[in-house]
Enzyme design. Structure first.
Site, PDB file in Angstrom:
ATOM      1  N   SER A  40       0.866  -1.184   0.000  1.00 14.30           N
ATOM      2  CA  SER A  40       0.000   0.000   0.000  1.00 14.30           C
ATOM      3  C   SER A  40       0.900   1.229   0.000  1.00 14.30           C
ATOM      4  O   SER A  40       1.028   1.946   0.976  1.00 14.30           O
ATOM      5  CB  SER A  40      -0.934  -0.017   1.214  1.00 14.30           C
ATOM      6  OG  SER A  40      -0.217   0.093   2.413  1.00 14.30           O
ATOM      7  N   HIS A 153      -3.329  -6.006   2.699  1.00 15.43           N
ATOM      8  CA  HIS A 153      -2.433  -7.044   3.230  1.00 15.43           C
ATOM      9  C   HIS A 153      -3.115  -8.379   3.475  1.00 15.43           C
ATOM     10  O   HIS A 153      -2.461  -9.341   3.858  1.00 15.43           O
ATOM     11  CB  HIS A 153      -1.782  -6.574   4.541  1.00 15.43           C
ATOM     12  CG  HIS A 153      -0.906  -5.378   4.375  1.00 15.43           C
ATOM     13  ND1 HIS A 153      -0.514  -4.591   5.420  1.00 15.43           N
ATOM     14  CD2 HIS A 153      -0.350  -4.827   3.263  1.00 15.43           C
ATOM     15  CE1 HIS A 153       0.252  -3.607   4.971  1.00 15.43           C
ATOM     16  NE2 HIS A 153       0.355  -3.723   3.660  1.00 15.43           N
ATOM     17  N   GLN A 161      -6.617  -1.355   7.380  1.00 15.05           N
ATOM     18  CA  GLN A 161      -5.483  -2.243   7.098  1.00 15.05           C
ATOM     19  C   GLN A 161      -4.855  -2.909   8.327  1.00 15.05           C
ATOM     20  O   GLN A 161      -4.466  -4.071   8.267  1.00 15.05           O
ATOM     21  CB  GLN A 161      -4.417  -1.429   6.361  1.00 15.05           C
ATOM     22  CG  GLN A 161      -3.181  -2.200   5.925  1.00 15.05           C
ATOM     23  CD  GLN A 161      -2.216  -1.313   5.152  1.00 15.05           C
ATOM     24  OE1 GLN A 161      -2.409  -1.069   3.977  1.00 15.05           O
ATOM     25  NE2 GLN A 161      -1.192  -0.823   5.822  1.00 15.05           N
ATOM     26  N   GLU A 162      -4.732  -2.164   9.441  1.00 15.44           N
ATOM     27  CA  GLU A 162      -3.978  -2.719  10.574  1.00 15.44           C
ATOM     28  C   GLU A 162      -4.620  -2.384  11.915  1.00 15.44           C
ATOM     29  O   GLU A 162      -4.971  -1.226  12.160  1.00 15.44           O
ATOM     30  CB  GLU A 162      -2.541  -2.165  10.576  1.00 15.44           C
ATOM     31  CG  GLU A 162      -1.823  -2.413   9.258  1.00 15.44           C
ATOM     32  CD  GLU A 162      -0.421  -1.808   9.208  1.00 15.44           C
ATOM     33  OE1 GLU A 162       0.120  -1.440  10.274  1.00 15.44           O
ATOM     34  OE2 GLU A 162       0.112  -1.715   8.098  1.00 15.44           O
ATOM     35  N   GLU A 203       1.642  -9.407   7.307  1.00 21.25           N
ATOM     36  CA  GLU A 203       2.449  -8.956   8.436  1.00 21.25           C
ATOM     37  C   GLU A 203       2.287  -9.854   9.663  1.00 21.25           C
ATOM     38  O   GLU A 203       2.621  -9.470  10.780  1.00 21.25           O
ATOM     39  CB  GLU A 203       2.126  -7.493   8.758  1.00 21.25           C
ATOM     40  CG  GLU A 203       2.467  -6.581   7.578  1.00 21.25           C
ATOM     41  CD  GLU A 203       2.400  -5.092   7.890  1.00 21.25           C
ATOM     42  OE1 GLU A 203       1.899  -4.717   8.969  1.00 21.25           O
ATOM     43  OE2 GLU A 203       2.850  -4.305   7.032  1.00 21.25           O
ATOM     44  N   ASP A 240      -3.767   1.402  11.651  1.00 22.44           N
ATOM     45  CA  ASP A 240      -3.346   2.000  10.379  1.00 22.44           C
ATOM     46  C   ASP A 240      -4.509   1.781   9.418  1.00 22.44           C
ATOM     47  O   ASP A 240      -4.739   0.659   8.954  1.00 22.44           O
ATOM     48  CB  ASP A 240      -2.059   1.368   9.844  1.00 22.44           C
ATOM     49  CG  ASP A 240      -1.612   2.022   8.538  1.00 22.44           C
ATOM     50  OD1 ASP A 240      -2.300   2.954   8.073  1.00 22.44           O
ATOM     51  OD2 ASP A 240      -0.578   1.593   7.980  1.00 22.44           O
ATOM     52  N   GLU A 273      -2.966   5.888  12.177  1.00 24.58           N
ATOM     53  CA  GLU A 273      -2.091   6.182  11.033  1.00 24.58           C
ATOM     54  C   GLU A 273      -2.913   6.282   9.751  1.00 24.58           C
ATOM     55  O   GLU A 273      -3.872   5.519   9.567  1.00 24.58           O
ATOM     56  CB  GLU A 273      -1.072   5.045  10.923  1.00 24.58           C
ATOM     57  CG  GLU A 273      -0.093   5.160   9.766  1.00 24.58           C
ATOM     58  CD  GLU A 273       0.831   3.936   9.723  1.00 24.58           C
ATOM     59  OE1 GLU A 273       1.103   3.342  10.796  1.00 24.58           O
ATOM     60  OE2 GLU A 273       1.276   3.567   8.622  1.00 24.58           O
ATOM     61  N   ASP A 300       1.801   8.397   7.011  1.00 25.29           N
ATOM     62  CA  ASP A 300       2.689   7.437   6.329  1.00 25.29           C
ATOM     63  C   ASP A 300       2.691   7.769   4.833  1.00 25.29           C
ATOM     64  O   ASP A 300       3.614   8.423   4.346  1.00 25.29           O
ATOM     65  CB  ASP A 300       2.173   6.016   6.610  1.00 25.29           C
ATOM     66  CG  ASP A 300       2.825   4.949   5.753  1.00 25.29           C
ATOM     67  OD1 ASP A 300       3.844   5.224   5.113  1.00 25.29           O
ATOM     68  OD2 ASP A 300       2.317   3.801   5.714  1.00 25.29           O
ATOM     69  N   LYS A 325      10.003   5.112   6.908  1.00 27.66           N
ATOM     70  CA  LYS A 325      10.380   3.897   6.173  1.00 27.66           C
ATOM     71  C   LYS A 325      11.557   4.237   5.266  1.00 27.66           C
ATOM     72  O   LYS A 325      11.442   5.096   4.391  1.00 27.66           O
ATOM     73  CB  LYS A 325       9.210   3.431   5.307  1.00 27.66           C
ATOM     74  CG  LYS A 325       7.997   2.894   6.075  1.00 27.66           C
ATOM     75  CD  LYS A 325       6.803   2.778   5.132  1.00 27.66           C
ATOM     76  CE  LYS A 325       5.653   1.987   5.745  1.00 27.66           C
ATOM     77  NZ  LYS A 325       4.415   2.150   4.937  1.00 27.66           N
ATOM     78  N   HIS A 353       8.621  -1.200   9.395  1.00 30.60           N
ATOM     79  CA  HIS A 353       8.900  -2.217   8.370  1.00 30.60           C
ATOM     80  C   HIS A 353       8.014  -1.955   7.144  1.00 30.60           C
ATOM     81  O   HIS A 353       7.245  -0.993   7.131  1.00 30.60           O
ATOM     82  CB  HIS A 353       8.594  -3.599   8.945  1.00 30.60           C
ATOM     83  CG  HIS A 353       7.138  -3.809   9.272  1.00 30.60           C
ATOM     84  ND1 HIS A 353       6.551  -5.044   9.426  1.00 30.60           N
ATOM     85  CD2 HIS A 353       6.125  -2.904   9.459  1.00 30.60           C
ATOM     86  CE1 HIS A 353       5.264  -4.898   9.684  1.00 30.60           C
ATOM     87  NE2 HIS A 353       4.981  -3.633   9.719  1.00 30.60           N
ATOM     88  N   ARG A 354       8.089  -2.820   6.128  1.00 31.04           N
ATOM     89  CA  ARG A 354       7.140  -2.832   5.018  1.00 31.04           C
ATOM     90  C   ARG A 354       6.366  -4.154   5.059  1.00 31.04           C
ATOM     91  O   ARG A 354       6.788  -5.110   5.717  1.00 31.04           O
ATOM     92  CB  ARG A 354       7.857  -2.733   3.657  1.00 31.04           C
ATOM     93  CG  ARG A 354       8.673  -1.486   3.411  1.00 31.04           C
ATOM     94  CD  ARG A 354       7.955  -0.172   3.609  1.00 31.04           C
ATOM     95  NE  ARG A 354       6.733   0.026   2.849  1.00 31.04           N
ATOM     96  CZ  ARG A 354       6.521   0.988   1.953  1.00 31.04           C
ATOM     97  NH1 ARG A 354       7.501   1.823   1.664  1.00 31.04           N
ATOM     98  NH2 ARG A 354       5.349   1.135   1.359  1.00 31.04           N
ATOM     99  N   SER A 355       5.280  -4.231   4.313  1.00 29.13           N
ATOM    100  CA  SER A 355       4.531  -5.497   4.292  1.00 29.13           C
ATOM    101  C   SER A 355       5.340  -6.593   3.606  1.00 29.13           C
ATOM    102  O   SER A 355       5.203  -7.769   3.936  1.00 29.13           O
ATOM    103  CB  SER A 355       3.175  -5.300   3.636  1.00 29.13           C
ATOM    104  OG  SER A 355       3.304  -4.696   2.369  1.00 29.13           O
ATOM    105  N   LYS A 376       7.076  -0.325  14.427  1.00 25.86           N
ATOM    106  CA  LYS A 376       6.053  -1.194  13.846  1.00 25.86           C
ATOM    107  C   LYS A 376       6.759  -2.295  13.099  1.00 25.86           C
ATOM    108  O   LYS A 376       7.456  -2.036  12.129  1.00 25.86           O
ATOM    109  CB  LYS A 376       5.267  -0.378  12.810  1.00 25.86           C
ATOM    110  CG  LYS A 376       3.846  -0.121  13.128  1.00 25.86           C
ATOM    111  CD  LYS A 376       3.118   0.716  12.089  1.00 25.86           C
ATOM    112  CE  LYS A 376       3.120   0.248  10.658  1.00 25.86           C
ATOM    113  NZ  LYS A 376       1.982   0.796   9.877  1.00 25.86           N
TER     114      LYS A 376
HETATM  115  P1  PGA Z   1       3.106  -1.293   3.039  1.00 28.85           P
HETATM  116  O1  PGA Z   1       2.209  -1.129   4.332  1.00 28.85           O
HETATM  117  O2  PGA Z   1       4.454  -1.709   3.451  1.00 28.85           O
HETATM  118  O3  PGA Z   1       2.353  -2.335   2.245  1.00 28.85           O
HETATM  119  O4  PGA Z   1       3.090   0.054   2.350  1.00 28.85           O
HETATM  120  C1  PGA Z   1       2.683  -0.727   5.575  1.00 28.85           C
HETATM  121  C2  PGA Z   1       1.982   0.505   6.049  1.00 28.85           C
HETATM  122  O5  PGA Z   1       1.061   1.009   5.376  1.00 28.85           O
HETATM  123  O6  PGA Z   1       2.336   1.024   7.094  1.00 28.85           O
HETATM  124 ZN    ZN Z   2       0.778   2.748   6.839  1.00 33.14          ZN
END
Ligand code: PGA
Ligand code: ZN
Length: 416
Positions: A40, A153, A161-162, A203, A240, A273, A300, A325, A353-355, A376
């Site tokens: 994402s 994800h 998403q999270e 994740e 998130d 987020e 983000d 990131k 991190h990343r997904s 994270k």
């Molecule tokens: P991504 O997601 O690594 O797939 O971009 C992580 C996030 O959105 O924080």
């Molecule tokens: Zn994010």
């Protein structure tokens, strides 16, 4: 000084190719780094260069960025000192010459930048976090564990998403992580009892088919209680939303802000987020006016670790925290500058991190070395996620009496 640079195509946690780089120094030390990959992604992220050759890895091969390292980066950096990370990173930026690192690829540039940082630390006989911190303090970050995965994800799960559990009310990182693990397993029990799936997303969090986003929040609270921890005192919730991925018809900004107000009032939600889409700066400010005193609002996709955008956000009061990131911007130096600018504004920092991840643990050292206070790295499951948490356990042990856990203080402003 740099005596060799070797890049190769390896795999990430989603089974996609990614770039690994070894930077060798004349004193015999070698620094290795692997580059992560998002799903994402924000529109303003530095460019991740892929081959697009459909006959290999469905077009996702990374032979082109590797060739760029061999042909363009290696000849330029041979003989350079890794001890001056700023000079090295500036040279990489200059060779590329584009604003979003699209000529050489941010995956090529970051691989070299991170491997050089690691080589320099080894050559100095220091852990990476200490090289990053200089003489600064060393704080273990609060882990934000993503225990329910949705959005991009995990197909078939929640729209948001999270859903993260944040075990902040503990004295050490080790105890906080233990609480996170026990809550993760208690959540599995709660899902099984309801006949819901305990399969995991990218994740490592569970990805149950839930009718509503709010059900996920309620489940995390239930899991905290089942594990015998106190929600709102020891353990909190972070979200998130990844609002850029949501349909604006289903989730207009005013509706989203209404949901957050309700949740902040009724649940121990301390951090949200990407609550608003990345192109909607005005509603970011509206959201911040409405709930910025009661929750950390993290950008983000909005900021993509880019100091130009962070500067704009600080001026507009668009939130009060930044997600960091490395591969959104593409060098270690620019990443450190983004952290500094955020901290100087009194805003919160979350190292992320990343997904799509690897066994690389640079972000653990980055979180400690910058005193970010928060990290994270997904659920406490899947090796690429636990690699970072395990690295933090080792750092805490290594620091001994010098180790400080960031703890509840990070959120104190929002709790009173
Ligand atoms: P991504 O997601 O690594 O797939 O971009 C992580 C996030 O959105 O924080
Ligand atoms: Zn994010």
């Amino acid at each position: 000084t740099i005596s060799d640079v070797k890049a190769r195509e390896v795999l990430d946690s989603r089974g996609n190719p990614t770039v690994e780089v070894d930077v060798a120094l004349s004193d015999g030390t070698v620094g290795r780094a692997l580059v992560p990959s998002g799903a994402s992604t924000g529109a303003n992220e530095a460019l991740e260069l892929r081959d697009g050759d459909a006959s290999r890895f469905r077009g996702r091969g990374v032979l082109q960025p590797i060739e760029n390292i061999d042909k363009h980066i290696k000849p330029a950096v041979l003989g350079m000192s890794t001890l001056d990370q700023v000079a090295l990173d500036n040279l990489l930026i200059e060779i590329d010459g584009t604003p979003n690192k699209s000529k050489l690829g941010a995956n090529a540039i970051l691989g070299v930048s991170m491997a050089a940082a690691r080589a320099a630390a080894q050559s100095e006989g220091k852990p990476l976090y200490e090289r990053i911190s200089g003489d600064g303090a060393l704080t273990l970050p609060v882990p934000m564990l993503n225990i329910i995965n949705g959005g991009a994800h995990a197909a078939g799960s929640t729209d948001f998403q999270e859903f993260m559990v944040v075990p902040a009310g503990f004295d050490t990182f080790r105890e906080a992580l233990r609480a996170g693990v026990e809550i993760y397993h208690a959540l599995a029990d709660a899902l099984r009892e309801r006949g819901l799936s305990t399969s995991v997303g990218d994740e490592g969090g569970f990805a149950p088919a839930l009718p509503d986003n709010q059900d996920a929040v309620a489940l995390v609270i239930e899991a905290i209680e089942r594990a015998k921890y106190r929600p709102g005192e020891q353990c909190f919730i972070a979200l998130d939303v990844a609002a850029s991925e949501l349909s604006g018809d289903d989730y207009p900004a005013d509706k989203l802000i209404g949901i957050y107000k309700d949740w902040v009032d009724n649940y121990p939600v301390v951090s949200i987020e990407d609550g608003i889409a990345e192109d909607d700066w005005d509603n970011w400010s509206v959201m911040a006016d409405a709930i910025g005193g009661r929750a950390q609002l993290v950008g983000d996709d909005l900021y993509t670790t880019n100091t130009e955008l962070i500067r704009k956000g600080i001026a507009m009061n668009a939130g009060n925290a930044v997600l960091i990131k490395l591969n959104q911007i593409g060098t270690v130096t620019e990443t450190l500058n983004a952290v500094k600018m955020t901290q100087n504004a009194g805003w919160g920092v979350v190292i992320s991190h990343r997904s799509g991840e690897t066994e690389d643990t640079t972000i653990a050292d980055l979180a400690v070395g910058t005193n970010a206070g928060q990290i994270k790295s997904g659920a406490p499951a899947r090796g690429e996620r636990t690699a970072k948490y395990n690295r933090l356990l080792r750092i805490e042990e290594e620091l001994g009496g010098r180790a400080q856990f960031a703890g509840r203080q990070v959120y104190e402003h929002y709790l009173s």
